[in-house]
Design a protein around this motif. Sequence first.
Motif, mmCIF file in Angstrom:
data_model
loop_
_atom_site.group_PDB
_atom_site.id
_atom_site.type_symbol
_atom_site.label_atom_id
_atom_site.label_comp_id
_atom_site.label_asym_id
_atom_site.label_seq_id
_atom_site.Cartn_x
_atom_site.Cartn_y
_atom_site.Cartn_z
ATOM 1 N N MET A 194 -48.218 -56.550 30.615
ATOM 2 C CA MET A 194 -47.927 -57.318 31.698
ATOM 3 C C MET A 194 -48.435 -57.122 33.553
ATOM 4 S SD MET A 194 -45.791 -61.240 31.235
ATOM 5 C CE MET A 194 -46.399 -60.961 29.450
ATOM 6 N N ARG A 195 -49.409 -57.582 33.289
ATOM 7 C CA ARG A 195 -49.199 -57.554 35.075
ATOM 8 C C ARG A 195 -48.097 -58.189 35.915
ATOM 9 N NH1 ARG A 195 -51.405 -55.490 39.442
ATOM 10 N NH2 ARG A 195 -52.099 -56.650 41.087
ATOM 11 N N THR A 196 -48.125 -59.437 36.014
ATOM 12 C CA THR A 196 -47.565 -60.238 36.547
ATOM 13 C C THR A 196 -46.448 -61.294 35.594
ATOM 14 O OG1 THR A 196 -48.244 -60.229 38.057
ATOM 15 C CG2 THR A 196 -46.711 -62.282 38.332
ATOM 16 N N ALA A 197 -45.072 -61.389 35.480
ATOM 17 C CA ALA A 197 -44.466 -62.258 34.616
ATOM 18 C C ALA A 197 -43.271 -63.745 35.682
ATOM 19 C CB ALA A 197 -43.497 -61.750 33.510
ATOM 20 N N ILE A 198 -42.677 -64.189 34.988
ATOM 21 C CA ILE A 198 -42.115 -65.604 35.534
ATOM 22 C C ILE A 198 -40.356 -65.448 34.880
ATOM 23 C CG2 ILE A 198 -41.597 -67.736 36.377
ATOM 24 C CD1 ILE A 198 -44.061 -67.657 36.951
ATOM 25 N N VAL A 199 -39.302 -65.090 35.988
ATOM 26 C CA VAL A 199 -38.821 -65.204 35.165
ATOM 27 C C VAL A 199 -38.110 -66.504 35.527
ATOM 28 C CG1 VAL A 199 -36.160 -64.394 34.280
ATOM 29 C CG2 VAL A 199 -38.254 -63.010 34.883
ATOM 30 N N LEU A 200 -37.742 -68.049 35.115
ATOM 31 C CA LEU A 200 -37.606 -68.508 34.870
ATOM 32 C C LEU A 200 -35.732 -68.609 34.810
ATOM 33 C CD1 LEU A 200 -37.318 -71.658 36.090
ATOM 34 C CD2 LEU A 200 -37.800 -72.445 33.102
ATOM 35 N N PHE A 201 -35.165 -68.742 35.301
ATOM 36 C CA PHE A 201 -33.134 -69.007 35.368
ATOM 37 C C PHE A 201 -33.086 -70.059 35.652
ATOM 38 C CE2 PHE A 201 -33.930 -64.536 38.339
ATOM 39 C CZ PHE A 201 -33.147 -64.020 37.892
ATOM 40 N N THR A 202 -32.042 -70.241 34.676
ATOM 41 C CA THR A 202 -31.778 -71.584 34.074
ATOM 42 C C THR A 202 -30.049 -71.705 34.468
ATOM 43 O OG1 THR A 202 -32.214 -71.293 31.801
ATOM 44 C CG2 THR A 202 -33.901 -72.582 33.084
ATOM 45 N N ARG A 203 -30.088 -71.414 33.213
ATOM 46 C CA ARG A 203 -28.227 -70.911 33.083
ATOM 47 C C ARG A 203 -27.535 -69.715 33.005
ATOM 48 N NH1 ARG A 203 -24.119 -73.129 30.048
ATOM 49 N NH2 ARG A 203 -24.877 -73.507 28.686
ATOM 50 N N ASP A 204 -28.151 -68.879 33.731
ATOM 51 C CA ASP A 204 -28.209 -67.215 33.702
ATOM 52 C C ASP A 204 -27.873 -66.834 34.928
ATOM 53 O OD1 ASP A 204 -30.902 -68.279 33.942
ATOM 54 O OD2 ASP A 204 -31.620 -66.456 32.493
ATOM 55 N N LEU A 205 -27.148 -67.450 35.565
ATOM 56 C CA LEU A 205 -27.592 -67.238 37.164
ATOM 57 C C LEU A 205 -26.654 -66.035 37.549
ATOM 58 C CD1 LEU A 205 -27.223 -70.407 38.614
ATOM 59 C CD2 LEU A 205 -29.060 -69.299 38.046
ATOM 60 N N ARG A 206 -27.608 -64.355 36.877
ATOM 61 C CA ARG A 206 -27.036 -62.747 37.241
ATOM 62 C C ARG A 206 -27.901 -62.071 37.392
ATOM 63 N NH1 ARG A 206 -25.288 -64.785 32.365
ATOM 64 N NH2 ARG A 206 -25.985 -63.266 30.535
ATOM 65 N N VAL A 207 -27.593 -60.878 38.223
ATOM 66 C CA VAL A 207 -28.572 -59.767 37.825
ATOM 67 C C VAL A 207 -28.017 -59.308 36.094
ATOM 68 C CG1 VAL A 207 -30.195 -59.924 39.261
ATOM 69 C CG2 VAL A 207 -27.901 -58.421 39.429
ATOM 70 N N HIS A 208 -26.818 -59.197 36.192
ATOM 71 C CA HIS A 208 -26.220 -58.130 35.411
ATOM 72 C C HIS A 208 -25.965 -58.095 33.424
ATOM 73 C CE1 HIS A 208 -24.084 -56.074 39.561
ATOM 74 N NE2 HIS A 208 -23.940 -55.357 38.597
ATOM 75 N N ASP A 209 -26.621 -57.868 32.913
ATOM 76 C CA ASP A 209 -26.763 -58.339 31.420
ATOM 77 C C ASP A 209 -27.570 -59.429 30.947
ATOM 78 O OD1 ASP A 209 -26.535 -58.207 28.725
ATOM 79 O OD2 ASP A 209 -24.959 -59.444 28.507
ATOM 80 N N ASN A 210 -28.524 -59.337 31.477
ATOM 81 C CA ASN A 210 -29.563 -60.421 32.174
ATOM 82 C C ASN A 210 -30.880 -60.002 31.046
ATOM 83 O OD1 ASN A 210 -31.287 -63.328 32.474
ATOM 84 N ND2 ASN A 210 -29.985 -63.244 34.108
ATOM 85 N N PRO A 211 -30.879 -60.616 29.335
ATOM 86 C CA PRO A 211 -31.796 -60.207 28.301
ATOM 87 C C PRO A 211 -32.664 -60.517 29.199
ATOM 88 C CG PRO A 211 -30.427 -60.338 27.708
ATOM 89 C CD PRO A 211 -29.867 -61.229 28.649
ATOM 90 N N ALA A 212 -33.661 -61.773 29.953
ATOM 91 C CA ALA A 212 -34.758 -62.103 30.406
ATOM 92 C C ALA A 212 -35.285 -61.367 31.518
ATOM 93 C CB ALA A 212 -34.781 -64.217 31.265
ATOM 94 N N LEU A 213 -34.493 -61.405 32.746
ATOM 95 C CA LEU A 213 -34.801 -60.297 33.350
ATOM 96 C C LEU A 213 -34.780 -59.245 33.105
ATOM 97 C CD1 LEU A 213 -35.114 -60.336 36.661
ATOM 98 C CD2 LEU A 213 -32.558 -60.070 36.779
ATOM 99 N N ALA A 214 -34.030 -58.511 32.461
ATOM 100 C CA ALA A 214 -34.514 -57.033 31.976
ATOM 101 C C ALA A 214 -35.606 -56.551 31.416
ATOM 102 C CB ALA A 214 -32.781 -56.735 31.094
ATOM 103 N N SER A 215 -36.024 -57.358 30.431
ATOM 104 C CA SER A 215 -37.045 -57.576 29.251
ATOM 105 C C SER A 215 -38.921 -58.171 30.359
ATOM 106 C CB SER A 215 -37.267 -58.670 28.533
ATOM 107 O OG SER A 215 -38.605 -58.583 27.901
ATOM 108 N N ALA A 216 -38.486 -58.573 31.356
ATOM 109 C CA ALA A 216 -39.449 -59.027 32.011
ATOM 110 C C ALA A 216 -40.011 -57.722 33.250
ATOM 111 C CB ALA A 216 -39.351 -60.599 33.078
ATOM 112 N N CYS A 217 -38.935 -57.442 33.661
ATOM 113 C CA CYS A 217 -38.949 -56.020 34.736
ATOM 114 C C CYS A 217 -39.251 -55.054 34.120
ATOM 115 C CB CYS A 217 -37.790 -55.462 35.345
ATOM 116 S SG CYS A 217 -36.927 -56.972 36.634
ATOM 117 N N ALA A 218 -39.126 -54.444 32.989
ATOM 118 C CA ALA A 218 -39.512 -53.676 31.991
ATOM 119 C C ALA A 218 -40.589 -53.745 31.570
ATOM 120 C CB ALA A 218 -38.930 -53.360 30.446
ATOM 121 N N THR A 219 -41.637 -54.927 31.906
ATOM 122 C CA THR A 219 -42.225 -55.199 30.768
ATOM 123 C C THR A 219 -43.510 -55.567 31.740
ATOM 124 O OG1 THR A 219 -42.412 -57.306 30.039
ATOM 125 C CG2 THR A 219 -41.770 -55.537 28.680
#
Length: 398
Positions: A1-26
């Motif tokens: 995937m070229r570009t992904a959006i991570v929509l933060f809602t009630r996960d306002l962190r960078v540590h142990d954030n599965p949505a953010l980590a997955s987007a950055c990995a893929t």
Amino acid sequence: MRTAIVLFTRDLRVHDNPALASACATAEQVVPLFVFDPELAGRSPNRDRFLHQSVTDLREILRSRGSDLVVRQGDPVAETVRLAGEVGAEGVAAAADVSNYARRRERRLTAEGERHRLSVRFFPGLTIVDPGALQPGGGDHYRVFSPYHRSWTAAKWRDEVGVPKKVPLPPGVQVGRLPAAPAGASPDAAPGGETAARQRLRGWLRNVEEYDDGHNDLAGDRTSRLSPYLRFGCLSPLELAHAALGKPGSDPFVRQLCWRDFYYQVAYAFPEISHKAYRRGATEGWRDNEEAFQRWAEGRTGVPIVDAGMHQLRREGWMHNRARLVTASYLTKDLGVDWRRGLGEFYRWLLDGDVPNNSGNWQWVAGTGNDTRPYRRFNPERQRERYDPTGEYVARYA
């Protein structure tokens, strides 16, 4: 995937954030996004201020890592889809949630994703064990805590995910300005943000072994006070549990994190938890006594421990858990006022007043929820004698 959006809602962190980590990995490029939703604003000045501080801190953390946080105001679904068109995003990642509002947002985002050919995925992260993961035989969720705790303890927890080394933001994205900082209402409220959360976490881990003996000591205040950071996802509950389990005598504290997960799975199965009695056949013959409710809300009942708890709530946007039990019991069992009135007052002030735990605990105390002893009452004088014998807590919040 070229570009992904991570929509933060009630996960306002960078540590142990599965949505953010997955987007950055893929994805080759990642657009972190937060949308200030006017539908949720104005209900609690404390919430609005803590949220603004947390979003501000998240932006600063992302900037320190060479990225940024895109900020918009409006409907989160519409703003996400609009941004996806602007940056040519192919996917959206977000944390899964359990409230009625959050689940409507997820359904709408999924539908819009299908319409605009966007891959939309929701990730764990707000709890330690996913709300629907543990089910008893013959039921869709656990109604009693003890069997849930046994199942939760035996369950395989997900692995923590690391902080992404890079969050590669596409060039030319208009990141937007943060709105003006709201004033808040409680003068002594804790500051929001992952930075403050991690600082408090480090201090708490040095004292977690005192929790079992001290967590009911009103004056001693020997609790973590991490609940607001869990509510807004400034701190991962899984990271907190893992960190605590490495300390002697931590089991009683981790048990409280299990209580938090317990109410998330209740709210997942019973989304009307803030409005309808959970327990079938619960008696709800509440009195319509506005004057008594106002005296309670303002800390003018004349019952010292009740008034002290309500004064702490207004001063700090937080209340000791023992005081929460006593004040809620007094409103519902002594004054006979509808638990939903108390629930609303707590939502107005509490930094940590999320739907599952605020609603679940109010119903537990009122006898309409998961308490196996629904007629339980917390005698305020006996509670004061036992948990504030010197009167220090009452004097502090007089």
